[in-house]
Design a protein around this motif. Structure first.
Motif, PDB file in Angstrom:
ATOM      1  N   LEU A 121       0.876  -1.166   0.000  1.00 21.76           N
ATOM      2  CA  LEU A 121       0.000   0.000   0.000  1.00 21.76           C
ATOM      3  C   LEU A 121       0.910   1.211   0.000  1.00 21.76           C
ATOM      4  O   LEU A 121       1.726   1.379   0.897  1.00 21.76           O
ATOM      5  N   GLU A 163      -9.300   5.051  -4.678  1.00 24.85           N
ATOM      6  CA  GLU A 163      -9.146   3.867  -3.840  1.00 24.85           C
ATOM      7  C   GLU A 163      -7.722   3.778  -3.304  1.00 24.85           C
ATOM      8  O   GLU A 163      -7.488   3.440  -2.144  1.00 24.85           O
ATOM      9  N   ARG A 164      -6.752   4.075  -4.161  1.00 25.83           N
ATOM     10  CA  ARG A 164      -5.356   4.027  -3.720  1.00 25.83           C
ATOM     11  C   ARG A 164      -5.080   5.099  -2.674  1.00 25.83           C
ATOM     12  O   ARG A 164      -4.337   4.891  -1.718  1.00 25.83           O
ATOM     13  N   ARG A 222      -7.266   6.226  -0.607  1.00 28.15           N
ATOM     14  CA  ARG A 222      -7.927   5.738   0.606  1.00 28.15           C
ATOM     15  C   ARG A 222      -7.063   4.690   1.289  1.00 28.15           C
ATOM     16  O   ARG A 222      -6.976   4.642   2.514  1.00 28.15           O
ATOM     17  N   ALA A 223      -6.397   3.867   0.502  1.00 29.54           N
ATOM     18  CA  ALA A 223      -5.493   2.867   1.069  1.00 29.54           C
ATOM     19  C   ALA A 223      -4.364   3.549   1.821  1.00 29.54           C
ATOM     20  O   ALA A 223      -3.912   3.065   2.858  1.00 29.54           O
ATOM     21  N   THR A 259     -10.671  -1.480   0.167  1.00 28.29           N
ATOM     22  CA  THR A 259      -9.700  -1.447  -0.920  1.00 28.29           C
ATOM     23  C   THR A 259      -9.479  -2.861  -1.448  1.00 28.29           C
ATOM     24  O   THR A 259      -9.623  -3.840  -0.699  1.00 28.29           O
ATOM     25  N   ARG A 287     -13.496  -3.568  -8.155  1.00 23.98           N
ATOM     26  CA  ARG A 287     -12.792  -2.324  -7.844  1.00 23.98           C
ATOM     27  C   ARG A 287     -11.457  -2.226  -8.577  1.00 23.98           C
ATOM     28  O   ARG A 287     -10.993  -1.132  -8.895  1.00 23.98           O
TER      29      ARG A 287
END
Length: 271
Positions: free
Chosen positions: A35, A53-54, A56-57, A92, A131
């Motif tokens: 991540l 999404e990345r 958020r990761a 994720t 996703r």
């Protein structure tokens, strides 16, 4: 800075080889999922769901997974921590695939309902792929419940796609090879494992256990013995002497086979 989250698994390929009692678990081998932060300019330029999404990761509160037990209490199971993270909105692809892998593992044991866990694994892995269709681990994880329910052709397709996506990543390639061997595609699975070893000669030597297993299943005893000869002879590694005993017996070397079998029984009397 990069954060590496190592996924939980019940089988460490560095310590154990293929186990006929667990040979249906090939699709659940663990991987290191990275991540990493998304550059702000990339986030602003592309602004798509994948980039968000990345991002958020990057903000994922790792204390949900990494915290230790307090006040002498037992450490909370990692699946509970992952559930908390997912319920908190951190859905994720890496975390979804990680939780799906744990569900696959739980499906084998008596403490959980098999069908419930397979359903959970399939649902989470499918969500991960919705996703991020390029998530290698999700492909591998999803192959397991499908294989268990007789959809072997679909499982093979997923594993082959994982191998295509991770063509130069030896850990994923070796895992895909193991999964294909479990699916009955032994020549193709063996080829992927050999490619993984070529890319990373430092890969666990016990990976050769899967090659020996595949050769034994096909009755190629000479090649099986060659692979098994690369497995440990000392310590408590059962499958070295076990596979050597089987290959030697197939070649007609009864005395040598008995000696290897005796060593296997010393390691595991019930074997």
């Amino acid at each position: 800075s990069r954060v590496e989250a190592v996924e939980a698994r019940d089988v460490d390929e560095r310590e154990e080889g293929p186990d006929p009692e667990r040979d249906q678990r090939g699709a659940r081998e663990a991987h290191v999922v990275t991540l990493e932060p998304v550059p702000r300019e990339e986030h602003e330029e592309h602004g798509g769901e994948d980039v968000r999404e990345r991002e958020r990761a990057r903000e994922f509160p790792l204390e949900l997974v990494e915290r230790d037990g307090e006040d002498g209490q037992e450490e909370e199971p990692v699946e509970h921590r992952l559930d908390e993270a997912l319920d908190a909105g951190f859905r994720t692809p890496p975390l979804l695939a990680m939780r799906a892998a744990l569900a696959n593992t739980s499906s084998v044991y008596d403490f959980a309902d098999r069908d419930t866990e397979l359903d959970r694994a399939e649902g989470l892995a499918r969500e991960a792929l919705v996703r991020d269709g390029s998530n290698v681990h999700a492909h591998l994880v999803l192959s397991y419940p499908l294989m268990q329910r007789g959809q072997v052709d679909l499982a093979v397709e997923l594993v082959e796609k994982a191998a295509e996506l991770a063509a130069y990543q030896p850990t994923y390639l070796s895992t895909a090879g193991m999964a294909l061997i479990v699916c009955g595609e032994r020549p193709r699975g063996s080829a992927l494992i050999r490619e993984a070893i070529r890319l990373n000669p430092g890969l666990s030597g016990q990976t050769h256990g899967w090659l020996a297993f595949a050769q034994l299943a096909d009755g190629n005893y000479e090649q099986a013995l060659a692979e098994a000869a690369l497995l440990p002879s000392e310590g408590d590694y059962l499958w070295g002497p076990m596979f050597r005993a089987m290959a030697l017996s197939g070649l007609g070397y009864r005395d040598q086979a008995r000696a290897e079998a005796a060593r296997a029984r010393e390691i595991r009397p019930e074997a």
